[in-house]
Design a protein around this motif. Structure first.
Motif, PDB file in Angstrom:
ATOM      1  N   GLU A   5       1.506 -38.869 109.392  1.00 45.38           N
ATOM      2  CA  GLU A   5       1.123 -39.704 108.247  1.00 45.38           C
ATOM      3  C   GLU A   5       0.480 -38.881 107.141  1.00 45.38           C
ATOM      4  OE1 GLU A   5      -1.298 -42.726 109.978  1.00 45.38           O
ATOM      5  OE2 GLU A   5       0.408 -43.773 110.902  1.00 45.38           O
ATOM      6  N   ARG A  45       6.551 -40.500 109.563  1.00 46.80           N
ATOM      7  CA  ARG A  45       6.180 -41.185 110.808  1.00 46.80           C
ATOM      8  C   ARG A  45       7.190 -40.861 111.894  1.00 46.80           C
ATOM      9  NH1 ARG A  45       7.533 -47.595 109.682  1.00 46.80           N
ATOM     10  NH2 ARG A  45       9.764 -47.339 109.222  1.00 46.80           N
ATOM     11  N   TRP A  46       6.732 -41.000 113.151  1.00 45.49           N
ATOM     12  CA  TRP A  46       7.594 -40.738 114.289  1.00 45.49           C
ATOM     13  C   TRP A  46       8.696 -41.779 114.370  1.00 45.49           C
ATOM     14  CZ3 TRP A  46       7.084 -36.296 116.807  1.00 45.49           C
ATOM     15  CH2 TRP A  46       5.840 -35.677 116.884  1.00 45.49           C
ATOM     16  N   ASP A 104      -0.003 -39.961 115.478  1.00 46.09           N
ATOM     17  CA  ASP A 104       0.600 -40.646 114.333  1.00 46.09           C
ATOM     18  C   ASP A 104       0.050 -40.079 113.027  1.00 46.09           C
ATOM     19  OD1 ASP A 104       2.101 -42.357 115.956  1.00 46.09           O
ATOM     20  OD2 ASP A 104       0.446 -43.766 116.142  1.00 46.09           O
TER      21      ASP A 104
END
Length: 449
Positions: free
Chosen positions: A438, A443-444, A434
């Motif tokens: 970030e 973000r995913w 993550d």
């Protein structure tokens, strides 16, 4: 096992595993053409016996001398098998006859071994006889990437760095290593998935339009993308790659063991079951557009998808409204298990005030075309029969894919992980994955049912 025993076994298997209705007459026609023989890969007499059997089958069913050999074997056997086939003249093409060989991944375990294997195969067969199969490329949605991009006037003009902010590729699996612990522990997620499956998805997403759909026209453009991927330095491996190994956790309400407790896996294994990477492509279309990729075992959903995230619209118009921010538009290409495409965009929510909500438009193959998508193998085996290599990797593509991951393999070998296991089964991977996005203010996109 006799041929008759084999036919009975396959017939029973079809009753258990067929995804649709099997026509009895058609099956009877097919099963009569099945034959079985066993032998040692290293024994020349095996290939003499095979040649005799094929000649008999050829005479009985008019196959015109056209053969392909599917090597669902250990990769170490690819070279010796093709060598023996060639020495028995089973790879020799005369007049209009064709002889082909299909090889499964993994195609080597690093760049050096992939080059050696290519050289060995090409000693005994021509490149046009070698079909390096990847069942992902047989899936309709993967093939539809080119149709989506190049057959629709609304997408191709914006498929570049001016409009696209980033691209995410996720290959998530809920299963562990099942009964393949011994093999998997020598490979790991990086070797198992990235040089083949994920590199193919990257090239189809990023390639320039080919001059035609001829095999080498398409593969030339794919190869250009692989060679344009920015090589990672040792320092960049530490900041732009993430590796993980799953611990105990819960998937679908059931507790599952940690990787190191799987059969065949050493209790102190350092093999990764998850990998995430940030790649950049050094060409005009994709300059400064990051390609984020991740793949892992024991994740919350079995899902393979590509997210095309577009740049945000200017916020200026919404300053004096309750709208706090504008969400980026996303085009999602769903590869498996469901095959389709979805587009996320903003729309005004009902009411007196200006409020926005995200809306998804969805297209699924099964709904629109009334057929269940195939596993991919059906299409690829047919392409081998008709001599179409478009969906098969070429030697230079295999080696270029290994070039991309080689720096990570080298650094990870020199610096063993200190915090394994570092993500619980049933999650989307380690926290560092993550943080990879970030740090870039992104973000995913996690797809969960």
């Amino acid at each position: 096992m006799s041929s008759e025993d084999y036919r009975k076994r396959v017939t029973e298997d079809m009753k258990s595993f067929a995804t649709g209705e099997v026509t009895p007459d058609l099956w009877e026609w097919f099963v009569r053409r099945l034959h079985y023989m066993s032998g040692n890969f290293d024994a020349p007499e095996t290939y003499v016996k095979l040649k005799e059997l094929l000649a008999k089958v050829d005479q009985g069913f008019s196959a015109h001398g056209n053969y392909f050999f599917y090597l669902a074997t250990n990769p170490d056997a690819f070279g010796p098998i093709v060598k023996n086939l060639a020495e028995t003249e089973l790879m020799k093409q005369i007049d209009h006859q064709w002889r082909r060989v299909i090889v499964e991944k993994p195609f080597g375990h690093d760049l050096e071994s992939a080059r050696a294997l290519n050289q060995e195969l090409l000693t005994f067969a021509d490149e046009k006889q070698i079909y390096r199969i990847d069942h992902y490329l047989g899936k309709e949605t993967v093939q539809n990437i080119l149709a989506l991009r190049f057959a629709n006037g609304i997408f191709e003009p914006i498929w570049n760095r001016r409009y696209i902010d980033n691209i995410q590729i996720t290959v998530a699996e809920t299963v562990g290593v099942e009964k393949r612990g011994g093999y998997y522990d020598t490979a790991g997620a990086l070797r198992d998935m990235v040089p083949n499956h994920i590199m193919q998805l990257i090239t189809l997403t990023a390639m320039e339009p080919p001059v035609s759909f001829r095999a080498d026209s398409v593969r030339d453009e794919q190869s250009k993308i692989l060679h344009a991927i920015q090589p990672l330095s040792a320092e960049e491996v530490l900041t732009r790659t993430v590796r993980g190994q799953y611990g105990e956790g819960v998937i679908n309400g059931e507790r599952v063991p940690l990787y190191r407790a799987e059969p065949g896996v050493p209790p102190d294994s350092r093999t990764e079951t998850f990998v995430a990477m940030k790649l950049l492509i050094d060409n005009w279309r994709w300059a400064d557009v990051p390609f984020y990729l991740r793949t892992g075992k024991r994740m919350p959903q079995r899902n393979t998808y590509i997210v095309i995230q577009f740049r945000r619209a200017p916020f200026v118009l919404f300053r004096d409204t309750p709208v706090e921010n504008l969400m980026p538009n996303q085009l999602v290409l769903h590869i498996q298990p469901e095959e389709g495409i979805s587009l996320r965009f903003a729309a005004k929510a009902p009411g007196a005030q200006m409020r926005l909500g995200s809306v998804d438009m969805n297209f699924e193959y099964a709904d629109y075309f009334g057929v269940q998508p195939s596993t991919g193998y059906e299409r690829l085996l047919h392409d081998c029969m008709i001599g179409d290599q478009t969906l098969f990797q070429r030697a230079d593509m295999v080696e270029a894919g290994w070039c991309v991951v080689s720096p990570a393999l080298d650094v990870w070998k020199a610096l063993p992980p200190r915090n394994f296991p570092n993500y619980p089964a049933g999650t989307w991977g380690p926290r560092e994955a993550d943080e990879l996005l970030e740090r870039d203010g992104r973000r995913w996109r996690n797809l969960e049912k």
